[in-house]
Design an enzyme around this catalytic site. Sequence first.
Site, PDB file in Angstrom:
ATOM      1  N   GLU A 154      -4.494 -10.398  -6.317  1.00 26.61           N
ATOM      2  CA  GLU A 154      -4.768  -9.480  -5.199  1.00 26.61           C
ATOM      3  C   GLU A 154      -6.175  -9.746  -4.635  1.00 26.61           C
ATOM      4  OE1 GLU A 154      -3.699  -5.420  -6.185  1.00 26.61           O
ATOM      5  OE2 GLU A 154      -1.630  -6.008  -6.607  1.00 26.61           O
ATOM      6  N   GLU A 161       4.274  -8.760  -9.638  1.00 24.97           N
ATOM      7  CA  GLU A 161       3.998  -7.353  -9.964  1.00 24.97           C
ATOM      8  C   GLU A 161       4.973  -6.508  -9.161  1.00 24.97           C
ATOM      9  OE1 GLU A 161       0.069  -5.617 -10.015  1.00 24.97           O
ATOM     10  OE2 GLU A 161      -0.799  -7.506 -10.715  1.00 24.97           O
ATOM     11  N   TYR A 191       5.034  -2.363  -5.333  1.00 28.13           N
ATOM     12  CA  TYR A 191       5.428  -1.264  -6.229  1.00 28.13           C
ATOM     13  C   TYR A 191       6.285  -0.251  -5.481  1.00 28.13           C
ATOM     14  CZ  TYR A 191       2.165  -2.936  -9.763  1.00 28.13           C
ATOM     15  OH  TYR A 191       1.543  -3.687 -10.715  1.00 28.13           O
TER      16      TYR A 191
HETATM   17  O1  AHR Z   1      -0.417  -3.107 -12.482  1.00 29.71           O
HETATM   18  C1  AHR Z   1      -1.542  -2.346 -12.194  1.00 29.71           C
HETATM   19  C2  AHR Z   1      -2.404  -2.964 -11.112  1.00 29.71           C
HETATM   20  O2  AHR Z   1      -1.706  -2.980  -9.907  1.00 29.71           O
HETATM   21  C3  AHR Z   1      -2.820  -4.398 -11.297  1.00 29.71           C
HETATM   22  O3  AHR Z   1      -3.924  -4.538 -12.103  1.00 29.71           O
HETATM   23  C4  AHR Z   1      -3.127  -4.836  -9.895  1.00 29.71           C
HETATM   24  O4  AHR Z   1      -2.920  -6.211  -9.709  1.00 29.71           O
HETATM   25  C5  AHR Z   1      -2.222  -3.981  -9.046  1.00 29.71           C
HETATM   26  O5  AHR Z   1      -2.882  -3.399  -8.009  1.00 29.71           O
END
Ligand code: AHR
Length: 524
Positions: free
Chosen positions: A194, A328, A273
């Site tokens: 990131e 992620e 996410y």
């Molecule tokens: O998974 C938690 C965090 O989420 C990680 O460290 C980061 O890469 C993302 O923002």
Amino acid sequence: MRTLLVILALITVAITPPFMAAQKVELTVDVSKAGAKIDRNIFGQFAEHLGHGVYEGIWVGPGSPIPNTRGIRNDVVAALKAIKAPNVRWPGGCFADEYHWRKGIGSQRPETLNPNWGGVIEPNTFGTHEFMDFLDQIGAEAYLSVNVGSGTPQEAAEWLEYLTTAQPTALAKERAANGHPAPYKIAYLGIGNESWDCGGNMTPDYYLSQLKIYSRFVRNFNPAQQDKQRMLKIAVGPGGGEPRFTEWTEAVMKAYQNHQWSWDIDGLSLHSYTVVRWPPAYASVGFGEKEYSQILKSTLEMEGLVSKYSAMMDKYDPQKKVALAVDEWGAWYAPLPGSNPGFLVQQNSLRDAILAALNLNIFVRHADRVRMANIAQMINVLQAMILTDKEKMVLTPTYYVYKMYVPFQDATFVPVTFNAGAYTHGEITLPRVDAIAAKDRAGRLWVEITNIDPNQPVEIEVSLVGVTPKSAVGETLTASKVDGVNSFEAPNTVVPKPISAKVQGGKLALKLEPKSVTVISVEQ
Ligand code: AHR
């Protein structure tokens, strides 16, 4: 009498559970049209130095009364072996861009800070050798994220030399003195994390110049990795659908298209996410159908992101040499009450199992481009496989999805066509079912079907083109409530149960419970 009949009729309508009215969905699985290989790395894991993800989750230390092998929990190792975890991304996340590997080797390990995640002490007792030992114990490959944010190309290059050279250099001798004379194998290298945000807030141009330097100088010297098994390098990619990420992806892929011999990449990462909005506010347990449908609606946005970035990558890399690595992803909920908010502790429910299946199915349908994905995170953090509390361990509903999907690892994608129907709650309408199919390396056919509808069962009829089925058996995962969880006290609330299909007129017929994930294998 008439009044009595009307009352009886009304009572019948009122007490007839909605699941009595099974819907019907027909699937057609065309085995003659096999597609891409479903890379086993789609089922990858992510372990960051964050909360109890590493310390307590993996590492308890050799002196712990918790059964361990060289400090690594035996129960966790056995559980991860059972899901054939193909790779583990480490040491972060945001942590990676503040990690200095030298502090995690040798007998003197300084205590440092973990400013990203609660500002706690990082003991550095779990470092390079412990990570590689852990991978060896679970049978997974290393996906190392090197520090681009606060490190230097020299530091990262020396880490790789320390790990991989077979020549008797000073670093190789140091590795041998620390217990590992043979060079390690590093399968994947992440260049930054990131970098548009916690990794240093870089512009695309600034990151690109760093990427080229790290790609050039951070080399893998392992003699066994100079050709086919060479280490694959993954560049930082987008973190959502916003215009700045379109710009970022364009910049990296355009540079890749015109790249010279001196640098290269094999993957572009995507982070996304299921959170609905920041800061994460949805509860991970104790919710109802409203939150169930909202979270699943949000998670299905992964399809749009993967399609969008795959199309952009096709423009610059039509041969699909660069993989989209969704390294992620997962559900990010509000921290459990009473937990350290910096530790990202959440429960894991049946909703997460369904969410995992829907995302894995998206990756599988894009298997020609998506060749790696890492759910966040493996143990005790966010959408975990495993939760631990001192000597106790519990396997989550998400874990069981990964276990049921093992046959899809390295299998060949087989297209499934169906009219998904619709499930509606309030203003939200979602597909009623989702499904994928694949042929494993032994030629066995596997079909996965998710029934998203939390109220209605579904009658599934599967027509198989090119195959005459004899029988089909498998497992199904559900619970009485959408927020059903496995706890330390009740670890078997959400566990897979056997299921079988009937063969009727050359087709498979099976009834799936509401809110369930089912995987069957077809006997031909
Ligand atoms: O998974 C938690 C965090 O989420 C990680 O460290 C980061 O890469 C993302 O923002």
